[in-house]
Design a protein around this motif. Structure first.
Motif, mmCIF file in Angstrom:
data_model
loop_
_atom_site.group_PDB
_atom_site.id
_atom_site.type_symbol
_atom_site.label_atom_id
_atom_site.label_comp_id
_atom_site.label_asym_id
_atom_site.label_seq_id
_atom_site.Cartn_x
_atom_site.Cartn_y
_atom_site.Cartn_z
ATOM 1 N N ASN A 137 12.113 8.678 11.221
ATOM 2 C CA ASN A 137 10.870 8.610 12.017
ATOM 3 C C ASN A 137 9.822 7.625 11.547
ATOM 4 O O ASN A 137 8.808 7.440 12.224
ATOM 5 N N ILE A 138 10.009 7.012 10.383
ATOM 6 C CA ILE A 138 8.899 6.251 9.788
ATOM 7 C C ILE A 138 8.323 5.161 10.685
ATOM 8 O O ILE A 138 7.161 4.830 10.559
ATOM 9 N N PHE A 139 9.119 4.621 11.597
ATOM 10 C CA PHE A 139 8.575 3.541 12.434
ATOM 11 C C PHE A 139 7.937 4.073 13.721
ATOM 12 O O PHE A 139 7.449 3.300 14.531
ATOM 13 N N PHE B 82 3.678 8.939 12.904
ATOM 14 C CA PHE B 82 4.454 9.762 11.974
ATOM 15 C C PHE B 82 3.908 9.513 10.572
ATOM 16 O O PHE B 82 3.889 8.388 10.082
ATOM 17 N N THR B 83 3.465 10.576 9.935
ATOM 18 C CA THR B 83 2.966 10.433 8.567
ATOM 19 C C THR B 83 3.255 11.695 7.770
ATOM 20 O O THR B 83 3.307 12.788 8.332
ATOM 21 N N THR B 84 3.480 11.528 6.473
ATOM 22 C CA THR B 84 3.650 12.695 5.608
ATOM 23 C C THR B 84 2.458 12.784 4.653
ATOM 24 O O THR B 84 2.459 13.596 3.745
ATOM 25 N N LYS B 85 1.485 11.892 4.900
ATOM 26 C CA LYS B 85 0.335 11.853 3.990
ATOM 27 C C LYS B 85 -0.831 12.617 4.582
ATOM 28 O O LYS B 85 -1.044 12.576 5.799
ATOM 29 N N GLU B 86 -1.586 13.244 3.671
ATOM 30 C CA GLU B 86 -2.705 14.046 4.151
ATOM 31 C C GLU B 86 -3.690 13.198 4.960
ATOM 32 O O GLU B 86 -4.195 13.621 5.991
ATOM 33 N N GLY C 297 -2.948 10.056 6.083
ATOM 34 C CA GLY C 297 -2.239 8.914 6.672
ATOM 35 C C GLY C 297 -2.526 8.818 8.165
ATOM 36 O O GLY C 297 -2.899 9.796 8.809
ATOM 37 N N THR C 298 -2.330 7.623 8.699
ATOM 38 C CA THR C 298 -2.494 7.460 10.152
ATOM 39 C C THR C 298 -1.122 7.411 10.842
ATOM 40 O O THR C 298 -1.017 7.623 12.036
ATOM 41 N N GLY C 299 -0.116 7.073 10.064
ATOM 42 C CA GLY C 299 1.214 6.944 10.648
ATOM 43 C C GLY C 299 1.349 5.723 11.536
ATOM 44 O O GLY C 299 2.287 5.620 12.341
ATOM 45 N N LEU C 300 0.438 4.791 11.370
ATOM 46 C CA LEU C 300 0.491 3.604 12.233
ATOM 47 C C LEU C 300 0.925 2.343 11.486
ATOM 48 O O LEU C 300 1.331 1.357 12.105
ATOM 49 N N GLY C 301 0.816 2.388 10.155
ATOM 50 C CA GLY C 301 1.094 1.177 9.374
ATOM 51 C C GLY C 301 2.458 0.573 9.678
ATOM 52 O O GLY C 301 2.577 -0.607 10.042
ATOM 53 N N LEU C 302 3.519 1.386 9.556
ATOM 54 C CA LEU C 302 4.873 0.840 9.753
ATOM 55 C C LEU C 302 5.143 0.509 11.222
ATOM 56 O O LEU C 302 5.894 -0.421 11.530
ATOM 57 N N ALA C 303 4.525 1.285 12.130
ATOM 58 C CA ALA C 303 4.697 0.971 13.561
ATOM 59 C C ALA C 303 4.113 -0.414 13.843
ATOM 60 O O ALA C 303 4.699 -1.216 14.585
ATOM 61 N N THR D 13 10.799 -3.201 -2.948
ATOM 62 C CA THR D 13 11.435 -1.975 -3.448
ATOM 63 C C THR D 13 10.502 -1.285 -4.433
ATOM 64 O O THR D 13 9.916 -1.946 -5.286
ATOM 65 N N ASP D 14 10.376 0.043 -4.288
ATOM 66 C CA ASP D 14 9.571 0.774 -5.270
ATOM 67 C C ASP D 14 10.441 1.804 -5.972
ATOM 68 O O ASP D 14 11.582 2.034 -5.581
ATOM 69 N N THR D 15 9.889 2.404 -7.007
ATOM 70 C CA THR D 15 10.655 3.419 -7.741
ATOM 71 C C THR D 15 10.045 4.793 -7.501
ATOM 72 O O THR D 15 10.033 5.648 -8.387
ATOM 73 N N LYS E 273 0.851 -1.202 0.000
ATOM 74 C CA LYS E 273 0.000 0.000 0.000
ATOM 75 C C LYS E 273 0.889 1.256 0.000
ATOM 76 O O LYS E 273 0.665 2.195 -0.758
ATOM 77 N N ASN E 274 1.931 1.246 0.816
ATOM 78 C CA ASN E 274 2.839 2.393 0.862
ATOM 79 C C ASN E 274 3.567 2.571 -0.469
ATOM 80 O O ASN E 274 3.753 3.691 -0.941
ATOM 81 N N ALA E 275 3.988 1.447 -1.068
ATOM 82 C CA ALA E 275 4.690 1.522 -2.356
ATOM 83 C C ALA E 275 3.755 2.114 -3.413
ATOM 84 O O ALA E 275 4.151 2.982 -4.198
HETATM 85 P P1 ADP Z 1 0.978 6.165 6.687
HETATM 86 O O1 ADP Z 1 1.117 5.379 5.415
HETATM 87 O O2 ADP Z 1 -0.391 6.156 7.252
HETATM 88 O O3 ADP Z 1 1.571 7.522 6.605
HETATM 89 P P2 ADP Z 1 3.049 4.412 7.642
HETATM 90 O O4 ADP Z 1 3.496 4.132 9.040
HETATM 91 O O5 ADP Z 1 2.730 3.250 6.799
HETATM 92 O O6 ADP Z 1 1.824 5.389 7.805
HETATM 93 O O7 ADP Z 1 4.167 5.257 6.918
HETATM 94 C C1 ADP Z 1 4.726 6.350 7.583
HETATM 95 C C2 ADP Z 1 5.427 7.282 6.620
HETATM 96 O O8 ADP Z 1 6.542 6.609 6.032
HETATM 97 C C3 ADP Z 1 4.610 7.683 5.435
HETATM 98 O O9 ADP Z 1 3.737 8.770 5.736
HETATM 99 C C4 ADP Z 1 5.674 8.082 4.442
HETATM 100 O O10 ADP Z 1 6.173 9.375 4.689
HETATM 101 C C5 ADP Z 1 6.772 7.117 4.730
HETATM 102 N N1 ADP Z 1 6.799 5.976 3.799
HETATM 103 C C6 ADP Z 1 6.370 4.745 4.032
HETATM 104 N N2 ADP Z 1 6.561 3.952 2.951
HETATM 105 C C7 ADP Z 1 7.154 4.716 2.022
HETATM 106 C C8 ADP Z 1 7.629 4.472 0.688
HETATM 107 N N3 ADP Z 1 7.515 3.284 0.093
HETATM 108 N N4 ADP Z 1 8.189 5.513 0.021
HETATM 109 C C9 ADP Z 1 8.302 6.725 0.606
HETATM 110 N N5 ADP Z 1 7.885 7.007 1.863
HETATM 111 C C10 ADP Z 1 7.309 6.025 2.553
#
Ligand code: ADP
Length: 493
Positions: free
Chosen positions: A427-429, A433-437, A439-445, A414-416, A386-388
């Motif tokens: 901070n991604i874990f 933490f999210t950079t998406k409008e 986003g929840t920032g919980l997926g990677l955690a 790996t994505d491009t 989903k993130n990719a």
């Molecule tokens: P969310 O997707 O809700 O923001 P995640 O914990 O999954 O929460 O991801 C946190 C942040 O990590 C994302 O907001 C993004 O900034 C960054 N990120 C995650 N996966 C990628 C990726 N494949 N490429 C670039 N940035 C990513």
């Protein structure tokens, strides 16, 4: 200073303290005895042993004499290096007295009863030396740090454990002020304790475990558990600290505290999520129903679809929050991870096509069986896909590679896309933490906590201009030979 020995007081303590302190090592060295006479002139004459001591370390005996007019032999003592001898004997008291010999016959002084006396003395001295060496050996080799200071805060004892802990050698530490290893404000605190004890003999910290920060040679500070004892020897006070590095313990304590805090937050979150879930369901349901109502103008329909959209992202947030704080424990069983990868990929097949994303799979060799919870690993893969997907809005390529690396199975996605900024990388874990409008920032955690529960890990790499790679590793230790093929978890392939 080495004691001026009187044989009638043989059983009293001076003999022990007569063993030169600096010789308290486990390395064997000769016993050195000085014998001082009155009325004769035998300056610094070494003599051989008047008896044989097989299997014993060497014994050096040196005779000193003073002529009557030069004063009593005792006046020679200050000239003797106190550390140079284990024992200084007063020749006048030697058993049987001394034969009246000329100075050139000095070596013969030690004959008859005097020799017998000396032999007994040397044997006892050697026994004491042995005991002392055992004690010193125990102290020196203890893994805890043992540091002794005197009333002036000067380090006079420093064992091997302390060398390991602080990085200073014994030679470097001895003679230094304690502040070498104890930084402020603890130096002052400790100094205050020593002063108070010297003045009042009242100890508040003796025998108790305390914590303080210590400093290594490289300047880094670390937490210590420390217990103090004090010994009064011949009017001098010696403070000994037994020290243990508790860095790992403190980190573990912090983790436990963090877990407790998270559990408390988790309960609240689960409660709120539960309370919000049903009203959201109703709002979203009504909004979707109303959209279909005939006669609705475009403006109202658009507003209703915004409501439905917002509600579904709130539902998503709540689901992820619940998952983060209340994920059921992993149900691990041995199986093939390749099937789970395929299951997750199939789920995204159409979406990837729609978004112009090519999928490439690289498998070095067939993966062995590993023990894992297929639902949870599926969840990790779904989140990475989903993130990719979201990282490549204009299309691109996603590569899934799997291989055995050492004692782990490694799967990389790996994505491009644009890759990770340095801030994101750091901070991604972290939860939220999210950079998406949206986003929840919980997926990677969640991914990280799942991998940790599996005894594995997940990490990201993002070389400039080359997208992002997320790698998950699962340990092979739990690999099972009896495992049958396992495909994607029920209902997700
Ligand atoms: P969310 O997707 O809700 O923001 P995640 O914990 O999954 O929460 O991801 C946190 C942040 O990590 C994302 O907001 C993004 O900034 C960054 N990120 C995650 N996966 C990628 C990726 N494949 N490429 C670039 N940035 C990513």
């Amino acid at each position: 200073m080495a004691p001026f020995y009187n044989p009638s007081a043989f059983d009293s303590s001076p003999l022990i303290s007569g063993l030169a302190a600096d010789r308290m090592t486990t390395a064997p060295h000769p016993i050195r005895i000085a014998i001082v006479f009155d009325g004769r002139e035998f300056n610094c004459q070494p003599v051989g042993l008047p008896f044989s001591l097989e299997g014993h370390p060497p014994v050096d005996i040196v005779l000193f004499g003073a002529q009557s007019e030069a004063g009593p032999a005792a006046s020679l003592l200050p000239e003797l290096h106190p550390e140079g001898f284990d024992l200084v004997l007063d020749g006048r008291f030697m058993a049987g007295g001394l034969p009246d010999l000329a100075p050139e016959q000095a070596p013969n002084l030690l004959s008859g009863p005097a020799a017998d006396f000396l032999q007994g003395l040397v044997c006892q001295l050697q026994e004491l030396r042995q005991k002392q060496e055992i004690n010193a050996g125990i102290i020196m080799s203890a893994t805890d740090g043992l540091v002794t200071i005197n009333e002036d805060h000067v380090i006079i004892g420093y064992n091997h454990g302390a060398e390991q802990m602080f990085g200073y050698t014994r030679r470097e530490a001895l003679g230094q002020d304690l502040k070498l290893i104890v930084p402020p404000p603890f130096t002052e605190l400790h100094g205050g304790f020593v002063k108070r004890y010297v003045a009042t003999r009242e100890a508040h910290v003796l025998g108790r475990q305390r914590r303080l920060n210590a400093r290594r040679r490289d300047g880094t500070e670390f937490p210590l558990s420390i217990s103090f004892s004090v010994a009064e020897i011949r009017g001098n006070l010696y403070f000994t600290a037994i020290m243990r590095d508790i860095t790992e313990y403190v980190a573990m304590e912090e983790r436990v505290l963090q877990t407790e805090r998270l559990a408390a937050v988790g309960n609240t979150v689960a409660h709120i999520a539960h309370e919000i879930k049903n009203p959201l369901l109703i709002i979203g349901g009504f909004a979707r129903q109303l959209i279909k109502s005939p006669g609705l103008d475009d403006g109202a329909r658009q507003k209703l679809s915004i409501i439905a959209e917002e509600v579904s992202s709130l539902e998503n947030l709540i689901a992820e929050m619940r998952d983060f704080v209340r994920r059921p424990p992993a149900q691990k069983r041995p199986g093939q991870i390749a099937g789970v990868i395929q299951g997750a990929l199939e789920l995204f097949q159409d979406t990837f096509k729609e978004h112009n994303i090519q999928v490439r799979q690289v498998e070095a060799a067939a993966l062995p069986s590993v023990t894992f919870d297929p639902r949870q690993v599926h969840q990790v893969l779904v989140n990475l896909f989903k993130n990719a997907l979201e990282a490549m809005p204009g299309g691109g390529e996603i590569t899934i590679s799997s291989q055995v690396k050492g004692d782990k199975v490694e799967i990389s996605v790996t994505d491009t896309g644009a890759g990770l900024s340095p801030e994101a990388s750091a901070n991604i874990f972290r939860p939220y933490f999210t950079t998406k409008e949206k986003g929840t920032g919980l997926g990677l955690a969640i991914c990280q906590s799942i991998m940790e529960e599996h005894g594995g890990c997940i990490f990201a790499d993002s070389p400039p201009g080359r997208g992002a790679t997320f790698t998950m590793q699962l340990p092979l230790e739990e690999a099972s030979q009896e495992a049958g093929p396992m495909s994607a978890p029920e209902g997700v392939s």
